[in-house]
Design a protein around this motif. Structure first.
Motif, mmCIF file in Angstrom:
data_model
loop_
_atom_site.group_PDB
_atom_site.id
_atom_site.type_symbol
_atom_site.label_atom_id
_atom_site.label_comp_id
_atom_site.label_asym_id
_atom_site.label_seq_id
_atom_site.Cartn_x
_atom_site.Cartn_y
_atom_site.Cartn_z
ATOM 1 N N GLU A 10 78.185 65.078 9.203
ATOM 2 C CA GLU A 10 77.301 66.122 7.836
ATOM 3 C C GLU A 10 77.164 67.598 8.270
ATOM 4 O OE1 GLU A 10 75.582 63.648 7.562
ATOM 5 O OE2 GLU A 10 77.155 62.084 6.281
ATOM 6 N N TRP A 20 70.977 64.459 1.670
ATOM 7 C CA TRP A 20 71.865 63.668 2.579
ATOM 8 C C TRP A 20 72.911 63.300 1.380
ATOM 9 C CZ3 TRP A 20 69.482 60.300 6.625
ATOM 10 C CH2 TRP A 20 70.154 60.163 7.728
ATOM 11 N N LEU A 38 76.018 65.054 0.121
ATOM 12 C CA LEU A 38 76.806 64.885 1.823
ATOM 13 C C LEU A 38 76.888 63.346 1.474
ATOM 14 C CD1 LEU A 38 74.443 67.536 4.177
ATOM 15 C CD2 LEU A 38 76.578 68.127 2.765
ATOM 16 N N ARG A 89 81.304 63.251 0.709
ATOM 17 C CA ARG A 89 82.131 62.955 2.092
ATOM 18 C C ARG A 89 83.215 61.029 2.043
ATOM 19 N NH1 ARG A 89 81.097 60.777 6.399
ATOM 20 N NH2 ARG A 89 78.698 60.399 6.427
#
Lengths: 589, 434, 198
Positions: free
Chosen positions: A127, B357, B360, B364
């Motif tokens: 990320e 987090w 994210l 993904r």
């Protein structure tokens, strides 16, 4: 007082003590970022989570108080260590790998706790780190620089400007992962204590512009000392590399400056760096160019005149040995008294010991004219738990100098105008013209030594003797220039605005042939009385303590670390503070 | 125990526009509860509410009467009631219904609570987006003042009570009780460290009760019809009274349904007209975005506090979100993760960084860029967020993510293995966006 | 950037609120992209707004507690958003540090620090609306207005953002325009609603 057990160590603490402070007392360090003993508790960083027996979830140590006996706390359980690792991981995932270019490296809360409480690898691999584009080097006022990418949102800086400085320039903006600190657009940090936010920032988000890229902190030697910027007498740490000072940081003293110091004080070492140093004694020989006799006992032809041009000695002073220089001083003091007055001019930068010896020298030279010059600056206020300390005099020890025997800088009403040769008449009047010998000691009275008008006035004395550390215009105009140590290079005491005497010791040796003024003065005095031989500042302090009622009962080696309140009538206006010894933390206090 | 033929209590005035006025409300029996309460000792009112077993309807399910009993007694210091009308939990819209359709019911419930704890001021903290509900409440409050229901002497009893609407400005975290107090005080809605608890140090430093709209709406009925009546409704003595269920998502008739607490999900689904366009049930979230996802095989569970907790989820705000089998669970949970990330106040490390987090990571995976180590990593992040943060939002964010990994591991695996979302792009409208 | 002004002089005396020059005439300067109405550059609260602020202060034991309602009022006065001088005016009226007020403004989703359209469109995209086609509604709005999210149309008419749950999940998909909820949307209905906005 209730007892609490932390990692099997039991301590007694005041009711209401939080677990971080209690653990410190027990010798256990609970890691933390957002907690600071002088700021409100917010419990945000979650680094201080510990296990309290009987409670299911981990508790924040900063927000948990010991109220009664029987509390049992564990910081060493796997559960606690996992939480610490978890928090470290969270803090590092969006933190830039700036260590190679970050000033905080070596004294960084993230580095220290990552090493101690974190893991050695990252799981944040695929990320993008959150960044604050355009917020990597934002000036917040003249002395503080913000790099928002490095911030861990602990809010110490915000709480400092609200609660300690009282100016509330900083705020917390936006929300969630986008939260940032800053000032209202167009506004700056605008308070005397601004750089303190750099001290308390655990990471390199807030850095000092004056220290930026100046030195790696692990190369710095750190020595305790005092600031000389004003009469508050903040305790500091001199941080230097081989005698080159890179930074002052405040040192905790709950009786004076607490954890703080002002921006002006922080910058006062820069004079030592930027101004040329006097490193060898210089003597202007009494030469033949003006037809002046070299025998100091013979009266000069123009005796009694006030024509300064004819008395000016065109020969440049030349470097000599200390012995020669001191010989010349002694000679001038002995031989010139018939030609006019002898005046001793000290400054508020003299240590108490130097001032004491200086006054002794004035005694043996037989002159009543000994005074101390001090300038006034803007008011500086340093907060502490007793309402803070305020100073206006721009020097650390006018009081110590006066207690040691120098008179105040300007005559009282009773003195006839012009009769006294005090600092006022010498610096701003025509007093020097009536001096056969004018001895100026520690010519660091601010800008005066660089003011051509003042230098010219002082030069009207027939013989000008200057003890100073800077090769100032005043030192250059002197007939005898004696290089002395800066306060970083000597031992001594200062008495602050609240009549507190504080001791400091040298951080490093003076350069060249410069020496502490106490040594030079005691050598001079030895020529009159052998009892003054080989005295260092500690011995001088003990002597003056035995003699001066204000210092009764004190001795150098037994001076408390936070200073001692002197017993003088003026001091009774200040209540004696009663505070415990400091808690120190790993993070930037 | 729940019956389809449930006599509405909280929603009895929905569909009766006359009840929007004070007179109309009175005609349907309104303000009898307040009159009765004023004739009782304040502590007696607290006891009655305690006996009823009323548990908070905002999400935490804490016994309301017990909460009221924590307030220090006496009238010498100011005390406050803050009514939590922030209603920002995804899937929740029941409080809006109560305020828009029966404003006086809420006013009466607030007034009774204030009498019971001897508070003299109520702030109804209403989310800023509810402008219509706010206008209706303002009008009703104005009427109440005019009629002497509010003001210097409620019903001439000598009891002084002021009530104000206070609008929020768009932040879910202001629904957290101390976040709400901070926001009421004019600050960022950042929750406070507890203790001290609001009952001791709340709004403006004073003891404060914070209750949800629906919770307070129950109170007049408890006073009028009695705690025993209240207890007779529901599953057992720990799950009592009527309950509003806000059901949405893949159902034919989304809406607010009032039944006895503890209706089985499958029955609620029936009430809502069954699955949207006859689809097949895949999963449902019983109580707002933080409740663990329950699967179709758990459709028979009773929707009450304890049953849900035992099943590893929570009743929360009883916001029931239904998903059919064409729904991508990863995508759904990613959207909730995005919500929590957006709404985190940012104060504390685990929530600020952890919700970021998680969004994210899930994004993904949703877009086919997941790695085999991701499920374990997600669980580890959940573990580090659970129980470490300053308030419950971090735990709330963990709820759906944790249940995704536990109950839909194959779906997550497929996203990672196939590097794509296995569910085709879904179109709800023929003309679509073109 | 220059120091923001804080409304008219005499702003902080007692409980009063800074006086403004009165409600400005409609059609503020600034070109086609500017929002109509007061807009940036106005210097204080109108008389009506002052009265509202005054009434507000009586509801709370502290001045600070009136902040968020005061910001709502200021936002309406300043044409739908809060430029720095509006924030400074509120800070001054309530005697609060301006950094603190700025922190409050930036915390909340309904308070804007940059220009918005005359009509502010908030489209719920949270889970229950997502389950009923909110993505397609977003797409429709984007295409219809031909600007990106959080951008203002060239005529200053509209700006749109996605939003979190608005508490109308039973009428999903839905959106909020200014103070009104538009429920049970279809792309066709959305286009019609947008075209009717002035």
């Amino acid at each position: 007082m209730p007892k609490v057990t932390i990692d099997d160590r039991t301590v007694e603490v005041e009711a209401g003590t939080n677990l971080i402070d209690a653990a410190f007392k027990a010798g256990v360090h609970i890691p933390h970022y957002c907690y600071h003993p002088r700021l409100s508790v917010v419990g945000q960083c979650r680094m201080c989570l510990v296990k309290v027996a009987g409670m299911g979830k981990l508790q924040a140590g900063c927000a948990t108080q010991v109220m009664k006996d029987g509390m049992v706390v564990h910081t060493d359980l796997p559960e606690v260590k996992e939480a610490q690792q978890g928090m470290m991981e969270f803090l590092l995932i969006n933190h830039p790998l700036d260590c190679p270019i970050c000033d905080q490296a070596g004294e960084c809360g993230l580095q220290d706790y990552a090493f101690k409480h974190g893991v050695a690898f990252s799981r944040f691999q695929f990320e993008d780190k959150r960044t604050y584009p355009g917020r990597e080097r934002i000036p917040l006022g003249g002395n503080v620089l913000l790099n928002m990418n490095r911030c861990i949102q602990c809010t110490r800086c915000i709480r400092f400007t609200e609660e300690i400085a009282g100016t509330a320039e900083l705020g917390f903006f936006h929300r969630g992962a986008r939260t940032e600190i800053g000032t209202f657009p167009g506004k700056q940090l605008d308070n005397q204590l601004a750089t303190c936010v750099v001290d308390i920032c655990p990471v390199g988000a807030l850095t000092s512009t004056r220290f930026r890229f100046a030195e790696r902190v692990f190369y710095l030697d750190k020595r305790p000392s005092l600031c000389t910027g004003c009469e508050v007498g903040c305790n500091i740490t001199i941080e230097h590399r081989r005698g080159a000072i890179k930074r002052y940081k405040p040192r905790f003293n709950p009786d004076v400056n607490d954890y703080w110091m002002c921006d002006y004080g922080r910058a006062t070492f820069e004079r030592y760096r930027d101004l040329p140093r006097l490193t060898a004694p210089r003597l202007r020989q009494e030469g033949a160019a003006l037809g002046v006799a070299t025998d100091p006992m013979r009266p000069r032809p123009d005796l009694g005149g006030t024509d300064t041009t004819r008395r000016r000695r065109p020969e440049a002073p030349t470097p000599v040995s200390w012995r020669e220089a001191l010989d010349a001083v002694a000679r001038y003091l002995r031989s010139r008294s018939a030609e006019g007055a002898i005046a001793f001019l000290g400054s508020g930068f003299l240590t108490t010991e130097e001032a004491y010896l200086f006054a002794q020298l004035a005694d043996v030279a037989g002159t009543p004219h000994r005074s101390v010059a001090v300038e006034l600056g803007p008011e500086r206020h340093i907060p502490n738990l007793q309402g803070g300390v305020t100073g206006r005099e721009a020097a650390p020890n006018r009081r110590g100098a006066e207690l040691a025997g120098l008179a105040s800088g300007s005559a009282g009403d009773g003195e006839a105008a012009g009769a006294s040769l005090d600092a006022e008449s010498l610096l701003r009047g025509d007093g020097a013209a009536r001096c056969a010998v004018l001895v100026v000691c520690d010519s660091d009275f601010g800008a005066a030594a660089y003011d051509p008008v003042i230098v010219e006035r002082l030069r009207r004395a027939r013989v000008l003797i200057v003890f100073g550390w800077a090769d100032s215009p005043l030192a250059q105009a002197a007939d005898v220039a004696l290089p002395v140590a800066t306060h970083a290079e000597k031992d001594g005491t200062f008495v602050n605005v609240e009549w507190r005497v504080q001791r400091f010791e040298r951080a490093f040796s003076p350069p060249g042939q410069a020496r502490p003024a106490v040594e030079a003065l005691s050598e001079l005095l030895t020529r009159y009385d052998a009892r003054w031989a080989n005295l260092g500042a500690p011995a001088v302090f003990d002597r003056l303590a035995a003699e001066l009622p204000a210092f009764a009962g004190l001795s150098w080696h037994h001076l408390p670390a936070t200073g001692a309140a002197l017993d003088v009538p003026a001091a009774r206006a200040f209540p004696e503070p009663h505070l415990q010894a400091p808690e120190d933390t790993a993070v930037g206090i | 125990m729940a019956s389809r033929a449930f006599e509405p209590v909280l929603t009895r005035n929905v569909g009766n526009p006359a009840a929007l006025t004070l007179d109309g409300y009175r005609k349907s029996g309104g303000y009898e509860g307040l009159a009765k309460a004023l004739a009782m000792e304040p502590d007696a009112v607290i006891d009655e509410v305690k006996r009823s077993g009323l548990r908070g309807r905002g999400g935490a399910g804490f016994a309301a009467g017990v909460k009221w009993s924590f307030i220090p007694k006496g009238r010498d210091k100011p005390k406050y009631l803050v009514c939590n009308a922030d209603e920002s939990e995804p899937g929740t819209f029941k409080d809006r219904l109560l305020m828009e359709k029966d404003p006086h019911q809420l006013i009466e419930g607030c007034a009774i609570c204030c009498w019971a704890v001897q508070a003299s001021t109520t702030y109804i903290y209403i989310r800023g987006e509810y402008t219509h509900a706010n206008a209706i409440m303002e009008q009703a409050i104005k009427e109440a003042y005019q009629a002497g229901v509010l003001g210097d002497s409620v019903f001439n009893s000598g009891f002084k009570l002021d009530m104000y609407m206070h609008q929020g400005a768009g932040a879910y975290i202001c629904g957290e009780e101390t976040g709400m107090i901070e926001s009421l005080e004019g600050k960022r809605g950042q929750p406070r460290v507890k203790p001290p608890f609001p009952a001791i140090v709340g709004a403006f430093g004073a003891p404060t009760v914070i209750n949800n709209v629906e919770t307070l709406a129950n109170v007049p009925h408890i006073l009028v019809r009695g705690a025993d009546w209240f207890k007779s409704i529901g599953t057992d003595e720990r799950n009592t009274g009527p309950k509003l269920y806000a059901i949405s998502g893949h159902v034919e008739r989304p809406g607010t349904y009032e039944t006895a607490i503890g209706i089985p999900f499958s029955e609620l689904l029936d009430l809502a007209g069954g699955m949207y366009r006859g689809g097949k049930l895949k999963a449902y979230i019983p109580g707002g975005a933080s409740a663990a996802i329950l699967t179709a095989d758990q459709a028979g569970l009773a929707l009450d506090f304890d049953t849900m907790t035992k099943a590893g989820s929570m009743l929360g705000s009883a916001a029931v979100m239904v998903m059919d089998d064409a729904t991508c669970m990863v995508r759904s949970v990613a959207r909730l993760a995005k919500f929590f990330n957006h709404e985190s106040c940012g104060q504390c490390t685990p929530c600020r960084e952890g919700t970021n987090w998680m969004e994210l990571l899930l994004t993904r995976i949703e877009h086919g860029e997941g790695r085999p180590s991701d499920p374990q990593l997600l669980q580890s992040v959940c573990k580090n967020m659970n129980g470490t943060a300053l308030c419950a939002l971090a735990e709330a964010a963990v709820g759906p993510v944790d249940s995704l990994i536990k109950r839909f591991p194959e779906e997550v695996e497929r996203h990672i293995r196939d590097r794509a979302c296995p569910f085709p792009q879904r179109r709800y409208f023929e003309n679509g966006a073109s | 950037m220059s120091e923001p002004t804080s409304g008219a002089p005499g702003a902080t005396a007692g409980a009063s609120v800074p006086a403004g020059p009165g409600t400005p005439a409609p059609g503020a300067p600034g070109g086609p992209a500017a929002a109509a109405g007061p807009g940036p550059g106005r210097r204080g609260f109108s008389a009506a707004a002052q009265a509202q602020l005054q009434a507000l202060l009586e509801r709370y034991p502290t001045r600070e507690a009136a902040l968020i309602p005061a910001l709502h009022i200021a936002q309406r006065e300043w044409g739908g958003w809060l430029p720095d001088d509006a924030i400074a005016a509120v800070a001054s009226a309530l005697e609060l540090p301006v950094a603190r007020v700025y922190g409050v403004v930036t915390f909340y989703d309904l308070l804007h620090q940059h220009q918005v359209g005359r009509h502010r469109i908030r489209i719920c995209t949270n889970l229950p609306c997502m389950l009923r086609g909110s993505d397609e509604i977003m797409e429709t709005v984007r295409q219809e207005l031909a600007v990106g999210e959080d951008e203002v149309t060239p005529d200053g008419r509209c700006s749109f953002v996605h939003f979190e749950c608005l508490g109308s999940c039973d009428t999903a998909p839905m959106m909020m325009i200014d103070d009104t909820y538009h429920e049970n949307l279809t792309p066709e209905r959305v286009r019609r609603i947008l075209r009717e906005l002035e």
